[in-house]
Design a protein around this motif. Structure first.
Motif, PDB file in Angstrom:
ATOM      1  N   ASP A  16     -55.706  -7.054 -15.210  1.00 30.47           N
ATOM      2  CA  ASP A  16     -55.549  -7.145 -16.242  1.00 30.47           C
ATOM      3  C   ASP A  16     -54.958  -5.976 -16.360  1.00 30.47           C
ATOM      4  O   ASP A  16     -53.664  -6.404 -16.799  1.00 30.47           O
ATOM      5  N   PHE A  17     -54.910  -4.916 -16.118  1.00 35.48           N
ATOM      6  CA  PHE A  17     -54.506  -3.865 -16.501  1.00 35.48           C
ATOM      7  C   PHE A  17     -55.152  -2.164 -15.148  1.00 35.48           C
ATOM      8  O   PHE A  17     -55.974  -2.796 -14.881  1.00 35.48           O
ATOM      9  N   ARG A  18     -53.938  -1.917 -14.449  1.00 37.76           N
ATOM     10  CA  ARG A  18     -53.966  -0.470 -13.850  1.00 37.76           C
ATOM     11  C   ARG A  18     -53.269   0.298 -13.905  1.00 37.76           C
ATOM     12  O   ARG A  18     -51.759   0.755 -14.330  1.00 37.76           O
ATOM     13  N   PHE A  19     -54.556   1.620 -13.462  1.00 41.04           N
ATOM     14  CA  PHE A  19     -53.649   2.718 -14.078  1.00 41.04           C
ATOM     15  C   PHE A  19     -53.412   3.668 -12.585  1.00 41.04           C
ATOM     16  O   PHE A  19     -54.669   3.986 -12.476  1.00 41.04           O
ATOM     17  N   GLY A  20     -52.866   3.414 -11.972  1.00 42.68           N
ATOM     18  CA  GLY A  20     -52.981   4.471 -10.737  1.00 42.68           C
ATOM     19  C   GLY A  20     -54.391   3.894 -10.432  1.00 42.68           C
ATOM     20  O   GLY A  20     -54.899   2.364  -9.254  1.00 42.68           O
ATOM     21  N   ILE A  21     -55.613   4.702  -9.145  1.00 47.81           N
ATOM     22  CA  ILE A  21     -56.414   4.090  -8.975  1.00 47.81           C
ATOM     23  C   ILE A  21     -57.919   3.277 -10.156  1.00 47.81           C
ATOM     24  O   ILE A  21     -58.927   2.744  -9.844  1.00 47.81           O
ATOM     25  N   ASN A 186     -57.802   9.141 -20.733  1.00 47.59           N
ATOM     26  CA  ASN A 186     -58.612   9.107 -19.433  1.00 47.59           C
ATOM     27  C   ASN A 186     -57.398   8.836 -18.793  1.00 47.59           C
ATOM     28  O   ASN A 186     -56.839   9.164 -17.576  1.00 47.59           O
ATOM     29  N   MET A 187     -57.840   7.657 -18.409  1.00 48.82           N
ATOM     30  CA  MET A 187     -56.775   6.623 -17.277  1.00 48.82           C
ATOM     31  C   MET A 187     -55.759   6.778 -17.221  1.00 48.82           C
ATOM     32  O   MET A 187     -55.430   7.347 -16.298  1.00 48.82           O
ATOM     33  N   ASN A 189     -54.151   9.126 -18.407  1.00 46.00           N
ATOM     34  CA  ASN A 189     -53.376  11.476 -18.300  1.00 46.00           C
ATOM     35  C   ASN A 189     -53.749  11.278 -17.291  1.00 46.00           C
ATOM     36  O   ASN A 189     -53.268  12.421 -16.177  1.00 46.00           O
ATOM     37  N   GLN A 190     -54.752  10.455 -16.637  1.00 43.96           N
ATOM     38  CA  GLN A 190     -54.877  10.776 -14.931  1.00 43.96           C
ATOM     39  C   GLN A 190     -53.927  10.361 -13.972  1.00 43.96           C
ATOM     40  O   GLN A 190     -54.166  10.754 -12.484  1.00 43.96           O
ATOM     41  N   ASN A 191     -53.131   9.075 -14.563  1.00 44.84           N
ATOM     42  CA  ASN A 191     -52.576   8.448 -13.000  1.00 44.84           C
ATOM     43  C   ASN A 191     -51.023   8.331 -13.403  1.00 44.84           C
ATOM     44  O   ASN A 191     -50.836   7.829 -14.883  1.00 44.84           O
ATOM     45  N   PRO A 192     -50.617   9.768 -14.977  1.00 43.73           N
ATOM     46  CA  PRO A 192     -49.394  10.115 -15.666  1.00 43.73           C
ATOM     47  C   PRO A 192     -48.166   9.482 -14.835  1.00 43.73           C
ATOM     48  O   PRO A 192     -47.404   9.092 -15.382  1.00 43.73           O
ATOM     49  N   HIS A 193     -48.071   9.083 -13.369  1.00 46.92           N
ATOM     50  CA  HIS A 193     -46.989   8.332 -13.620  1.00 46.92           C
ATOM     51  C   HIS A 193     -46.979   6.661 -13.726  1.00 46.92           C
ATOM     52  O   HIS A 193     -46.040   5.996 -13.982  1.00 46.92           O
ATOM     53  N   ASN A 194     -48.004   6.294 -14.370  1.00 46.55           N
ATOM     54  CA  ASN A 194     -48.003   4.805 -15.412  1.00 46.55           C
ATOM     55  C   ASN A 194     -47.467   5.337 -16.474  1.00 46.55           C
ATOM     56  O   ASN A 194     -47.381   4.471 -17.312  1.00 46.55           O
ATOM     57  N   GLU A 195     -47.103   6.397 -17.628  1.00 54.50           N
ATOM     58  CA  GLU A 195     -46.302   6.597 -18.769  1.00 54.50           C
ATOM     59  C   GLU A 195     -45.289   6.531 -18.514  1.00 54.50           C
ATOM     60  O   GLU A 195     -44.414   6.514 -17.328  1.00 54.50           O
ATOM     61  N   SER A 196     -44.869   5.970 -19.526  1.00 52.89           N
ATOM     62  CA  SER A 196     -43.368   5.408 -20.198  1.00 52.89           C
ATOM     63  C   SER A 196     -42.748   7.090 -20.740  1.00 52.89           C
ATOM     64  O   SER A 196     -43.376   7.451 -21.057  1.00 52.89           O
TER      65      SER A 196
END
Length: 196
Positions: A16-21, A186-187, A189-196
């Protein structure tokens, strides 16, 4: 489009959602507790990601019930999400992509066409939350679910398995997490490449 890329549930077999790992399966129920149907062991089975890291999988349990006067309908929810894009310079692209993905979501290819279907009677039902959402971390040793290894000692095939899980209000001291909103932040922030 990176903000939309975290939502992968519109794709067949996507989380449903993925934030890096970190991955999230969102489950809704009209029961008064976290009772959820799972279609396949893969929904609760962390996998090794392409970069070799083990996925950190969680379940977000949301209780909903219908209401004649309160809550929100599906068209209202889509409108609310579209409104969050209004301040972005790429709001038209984001809006168009969201509506495309929503239209692709659903069983047997029957997605929701926002412009054409928003006034359909089936989408006029409002829903309210019946309990505060619970975010369960599956890497907790106290989380007792079937595994592929357990099923290997039976005649059942794990890919054809459907089951209902009755998740307790409290699995262990920190599961579900104390604040699902903070954990989701936190998810991200730990995977900032997912932010727009």
């Amino acid at each position: 489009l990176r903000v939309l890329d975290t939502w992968q549930g519109w794709q067949p077999s996507g989380r449903d959602f993925r934030f890096g790992i970190d991955s999230l399966e969102v489950k809704t129920t009209q029961a008064s507790s976290s009772i959820h149907k799972f279609n396949g062991l893969h929904q609760v089975e962390p996998v090794v990601l392409p970069d070799g890291e083990m996925e950190r999988l969680s379940i977000l349990s949301i209780g909903l019930s219908t209401s004649p006067t309160l809550g929100e309908t599906l068209p209202q929810l889509v409108d609310d999400i579209l409104a969050t894009f209004s301040g972005s310079p790429s709001h038209e692209v984001l809006s168009s992509e969201l509506l495309r993905r929503v239209a692709l979501y659903g069983q047997s290819g029957t997605g929701y066409e926002h412009g054409a279907m928003r006034d359909w009677s089936v989408y006029r039902t409002s829903y309210v939350r019946t309990f505060s959402p619970r975010l369960f971390k599956l890497d907790d040793q106290a989380f007792a679910l079937l595994t592929r290894e357990m099923l290997s000692r039976t005649f059942e095939h794990p890919d054809d398995l459907s089951f209902t899980a009755h998740l307790p209000d409290q699995v262990s001291r920190f599961n579900p997490v104390p604040s699902w909103e903070v954990e989701l932040q936190n998810m991200q922030n730990q995977n900032p490449h997912n932010e727009s």
